[in-house]
Scaffold this motif. Structure first.
Motif, PDB file in Angstrom:
ATOM      1  N   UNK A   1     -50.483  94.310  18.335  1.00  8.74           N
ATOM      2  CA  UNK A   1     -51.469  95.386  18.270  1.00  8.74           C
ATOM      3  C   UNK A   1     -51.235  96.461  19.328  1.00  8.74           C
ATOM      4  N   UNK A   2     -50.506  96.108  20.380  1.00 11.69           N
ATOM      5  CA  UNK A   2     -50.282  97.084  21.455  1.00 11.69           C
ATOM      6  C   UNK A   2     -48.820  97.512  21.560  1.00 11.69           C
ATOM      7  N   UNK A   3     -47.941  96.855  20.796  1.00 11.36           N
ATOM      8  CA  UNK A   3     -46.505  97.161  20.850  1.00 11.36           C
ATOM      9  C   UNK A   3     -45.994  97.463  19.444  1.00 11.36           C
ATOM     10  N   UNK A   4     -45.159  98.474  19.341  1.00  4.92           N
ATOM     11  CA  UNK A   4     -44.627  98.908  18.050  1.00  4.92           C
ATOM     12  C   UNK A   4     -43.115  98.775  18.073  1.00  4.92           C
ATOM     13  N   UNK A   5     -42.561  97.994  17.160  1.00  2.31           N
ATOM     14  CA  UNK A   5     -41.106  97.841  17.081  1.00  2.31           C
ATOM     15  C   UNK A   5     -40.491  99.079  16.447  1.00  2.31           C
ATOM     16  N   UNK A   6     -39.449  99.598  17.081  1.00  2.87           N
ATOM     17  CA  UNK A   6     -38.729 100.762  16.578  1.00  2.87           C
ATOM     18  C   UNK A   6     -37.476 100.303  15.837  1.00  2.87           C
ATOM     19  N   UNK A   7     -37.279 100.827  14.624  1.00  2.00           N
ATOM     20  CA  UNK A   7     -36.142 100.383  13.822  1.00  2.00           C
ATOM     21  C   UNK A   7     -35.220 101.533  13.420  1.00  2.00           C
ATOM     22  N   UNK A   8     -35.263 102.595  14.211  1.00  2.00           N
ATOM     23  CA  UNK A   8     -34.407 103.739  13.901  1.00  2.00           C
ATOM     24  C   UNK A   8     -32.931 103.384  13.980  1.00  2.00           C
ATOM     25  N   UNK A   9     -32.156 103.773  12.958  1.00  6.03           N
ATOM     26  CA  UNK A   9     -30.729 103.468  12.908  1.00  6.03           C
ATOM     27  C   UNK A   9     -29.889 104.704  13.217  1.00  6.03           C
ATOM     28  N   UNK A  10     -28.664 104.438  13.661  1.00  4.78           N
ATOM     29  CA  UNK A  10     -27.737 105.501  14.057  1.00  4.78           C
ATOM     30  C   UNK A  10     -26.438 105.341  13.282  1.00  4.78           C
ATOM     31  N   UNK A  11     -25.915 106.450  12.799  1.00  4.89           N
ATOM     32  CA  UNK A  11     -24.547 106.483  12.266  1.00  4.89           C
ATOM     33  C   UNK A  11     -23.647 106.839  13.443  1.00  4.89           C
ATOM     34  N   UNK A  12     -22.918 105.865  13.957  1.00  9.70           N
ATOM     35  CA  UNK A  12     -22.145 106.101  15.183  1.00  9.70           C
ATOM     36  C   UNK A  12     -21.052 107.147  15.003  1.00  9.70           C
ATOM     37  N   UNK A  13     -20.639 107.375  13.778  1.00  7.50           N
ATOM     38  CA  UNK A  13     -19.603 108.395  13.536  1.00  7.50           C
ATOM     39  C   UNK A  13     -20.175 109.799  13.490  1.00  7.50           C
TER      40      UNK A  13
ATOM     41  N   UNK B   1     -31.223 102.760  17.488  1.00  2.37           N
ATOM     42  CA  UNK B   1     -31.445 103.892  18.400  1.00  2.37           C
ATOM     43  C   UNK B   1     -32.613 103.577  19.339  1.00  2.37           C
ATOM     44  N   UNK B   2     -32.456 103.975  20.588  1.00  2.00           N
ATOM     45  CA  UNK B   2     -33.597 103.925  21.506  1.00  2.00           C
ATOM     46  C   UNK B   2     -33.716 105.263  22.217  1.00  2.00           C
TER      47      UNK B   2
ATOM     48  N   UNK C   1     -38.441 103.958  26.082  1.00  2.68           N
ATOM     49  CA  UNK C   1     -38.599 102.765  25.248  1.00  2.68           C
ATOM     50  C   UNK C   1     -38.328 101.510  26.073  1.00  2.68           C
ATOM     51  N   UNK C   2     -38.943 100.406  25.641  1.00  2.00           N
ATOM     52  CA  UNK C   2     -38.686  99.103  26.267  1.00  2.00           C
ATOM     53  C   UNK C   2     -37.654  98.363  25.428  1.00  2.00           C
ATOM     54  N   UNK C   3     -36.622  97.846  26.089  1.00  2.00           N
ATOM     55  CA  UNK C   3     -35.597  97.045  25.424  1.00  2.00           C
ATOM     56  C   UNK C   3     -35.831  95.583  25.773  1.00  2.00           C
ATOM     57  N   UNK C   4     -35.788  94.736  24.746  1.00  2.00           N
ATOM     58  CA  UNK C   4     -36.046  93.307  24.952  1.00  2.00           C
ATOM     59  C   UNK C   4     -34.956  92.486  24.279  1.00  2.00           C
ATOM     60  N   UNK C   5     -34.255  91.666  25.083  1.00  2.00           N
ATOM     61  CA  UNK C   5     -33.212  90.802  24.536  1.00  2.00           C
ATOM     62  C   UNK C   5     -33.819  89.658  23.761  1.00  2.00           C
ATOM     63  N   UNK C   6     -33.611  89.640  22.430  1.00  2.00           N
ATOM     64  CA  UNK C   6     -34.247  88.629  21.587  1.00  2.00           C
ATOM     65  C   UNK C   6     -33.490  87.307  21.575  1.00  2.00           C
TER      66      UNK C   6
ATOM     67  N   UNK D   1     -36.326  97.211  20.238  1.00  3.12           N
ATOM     68  CA  UNK D   1     -36.694  98.492  20.841  1.00  3.12           C
ATOM     69  C   UNK D   1     -38.188  98.663  20.600  1.00  3.12           C
ATOM     70  N   UNK D   2     -38.938  98.844  21.684  1.00  5.98           N
ATOM     71  CA  UNK D   2     -40.400  98.768  21.605  1.00  5.98           C
ATOM     72  C   UNK D   2     -41.049  99.989  22.254  1.00  5.98           C
ATOM     73  N   UNK D   3     -42.077 100.519  21.574  1.00  2.94           N
ATOM     74  CA  UNK D   3     -42.927 101.550  22.154  1.00  2.94           C
ATOM     75  C   UNK D   3     -44.337 101.000  22.286  1.00  2.94           C
ATOM     76  N   UNK D   4     -45.075 101.490  23.259  1.00  2.00           N
ATOM     77  CA  UNK D   4     -46.469 101.071  23.423  1.00  2.00           C
ATOM     78  C   UNK D   4     -47.352 101.811  22.438  1.00  2.00           C
ATOM     79  N   UNK D   5     -48.342 101.136  21.918  1.00  2.00           N
ATOM     80  CA  UNK D   5     -49.384 101.774  21.120  1.00  2.00           C
ATOM     81  C   UNK D   5     -50.395 102.349  22.102  1.00  2.00           C
TER      82      UNK D   5
END
Length: 393
Positions: A26-38, A76-77, A81-86, A109-113
């Motif tokens: 409820x207080x943390x939002x997972x970010x799933x933005x992807x990057x085309x490295x090329x 992408x971060x 953003x907060x990075x968390x090793x899963x 990759x996490x942002x606060x709500x």
């Protein structure tokens, strides 16, 4: 400042009667933005090895031109953003990005709500014992255990009202600032130490002689014999017993009859212990009192026999000169190593003016002692920080 915070922690009386049981999701939002490295302007990436245990700060990173990255590096971060090793969550890898970049899909990759939580507070919740225990308990797999987002999102904790969150965040970040200032002092002291070591021992100096180590010292001179009393008890010093450069942890006391076959090297007073396997210098220690300590055959035990301060010789093994010497001579692929003969043949620097030995030894020892002192302060500050986090969450 540190004393003020210590007093504040001791006096902290938290009334949690109005705190609300809250789900992490409820207080943390997972970010799933992807990057085309090329096709990206982003240049930096973060791997698990770039994140330290129980350290909110990113201190190293990679550049996309450095090495091949596998297909998992698509996440992408953004700065803040907060990075968390899963994976292997017991390592407590939680870090705040201070630049935009790329990471793997195994790093959350996490942002606060911010509608529900002061964003400055969220990383400390993730550093708490409760959060870590939940991640460990719900991890899947045995060899490389991992946690799923849904299992993190379900974690519940007590969240203070918004008007209290800012004050608590300020206190927690003030403690972090203390640790960062101490880290800066440590960085400067270590730079001064290693610069002096290299200036003294890695550069040519016509007033110094370079002498083979075995001409002034005995290496692995004494070993436990097969007919040693089986009830003889000693403390066993293997590479795992050296918890950081120059620091020995608690050594296990064992009987000769129960000792591993590698327990052979007899340690004396003022012994220098060198690891023979990489990474060199990470497992080098000086033993003032060697009574009843036996070292592993993975080490070289050195005792200076000449009229030279053995600490003066010890410092030389932290020079770039010795590192290069080891890199040139090491053999093996899985566990690259040097041999006791390599140690014997290493040429140490000895000034022709013997008075210089004591003079330089004093300088190096004082720097070394200062480094150990500030490391102790950092350890105490981190313990205080952990206590504070767990009082709150």
């Amino acid at each position: 400042m540190n004393t003020t915070i210590e007093n504040t922690v001791e006096e902290l009386q938290l009334d949690k009667s109005k705190w609300k049981l809250t789900k992490f999701g409820d207080v943390a939002i997972q970010q799933k933005g992807k990057i085309d490295r090329d096709n990206t302007e982003l240049t930096r990436y973060i791997k698990g090895e770039h994140m330290g245990s129980e350290d909110l700060h990113i201190r190293s990173w990679g550049d996309l031109t450095d090495e091949y990255l596998g297909p998992a590096f698509i996440r992408k971060f953004e700065k803040g953003d907060i990075l968390y090793g899963s994976r292997r969550t017991y390592l407590r890898k939680v870090a705040i990005a201070d630049f935009d970049g790329i990471t793997s899909n195994t790093t959350f990759v996490i942002k606060a709500n911010e509608a529900k939580i002061d964003k400055r507070l969220l990383p400390f919740i993730m550093m708490s014992e409760g959060f870590t225990e939940n991640s460990i308990k719900n991890s899947k797999g045995s060899v490389n255990p991992y946690i799923n987002w849904k299992d993190i999102a379900k974690y519940e904790f007590l969240l203070p009202p918004k008007d209290q969150q800012a004050k608590l965040a300020e206190l927690l970040w003030a403690m972090d600032e203390v640790i960062e200032r101490e880290n800066e002092v440590l960085k400067k002291l270590e730079h001064t130490y290693f610069t002096l070591v290299d200036d003294l021992f890695s550069k040519k100096n016509e007033n110094w002689e370079f002498i083979r180590l075995d001409k002034i010292a005995k290496i692995n001179n004494s070993s436990l014999k097969s007919n040693t009393d089986p009830n003889y008890e000693f403390r066993y010093l293997d590479l795992a017993g050296i918890i950081e450069p120059k620091v020995i942890g608690d050594l296990k006391q064992i009987k000769f009859s129960e000792a591993p076959s590698r327990a052979k090297r007899v340690v004396n007073d003022n012994s220098i212990i060198l690891a023979l396997v990489r990474p060199y210098q990470k497992a080098f220690v000086y033993v003032d009192i060697g009574k009843d300590i036996i070292a592993s055959t993975g080490t070289a035990v050195i005792n200076v026999t000449a009229d030279i301060d053995s600490k003066f010789i010890f410092h030389q093994f932290f020079s770039k000169k010795f590192t290069r010497y080891c890199e040139d001579r090491m053999t093996g692929t899985s566990y690259p190593a040097i041999t006791p003969t390599d140690v014997e043949e290493f040429k140490v620097a000895v000034p022709k003016d013997k008075d210089l030995i004591l003079e330089e030894s004093i300088k190096l020892d004082e720097l070394d002692n200062s480094i150990m002192f500030i490391k102790s302060k950092i350890s105490s500050s981190k313990a205080l920080q952990k206590s504070l986090i767990n009082q709150v969450f």
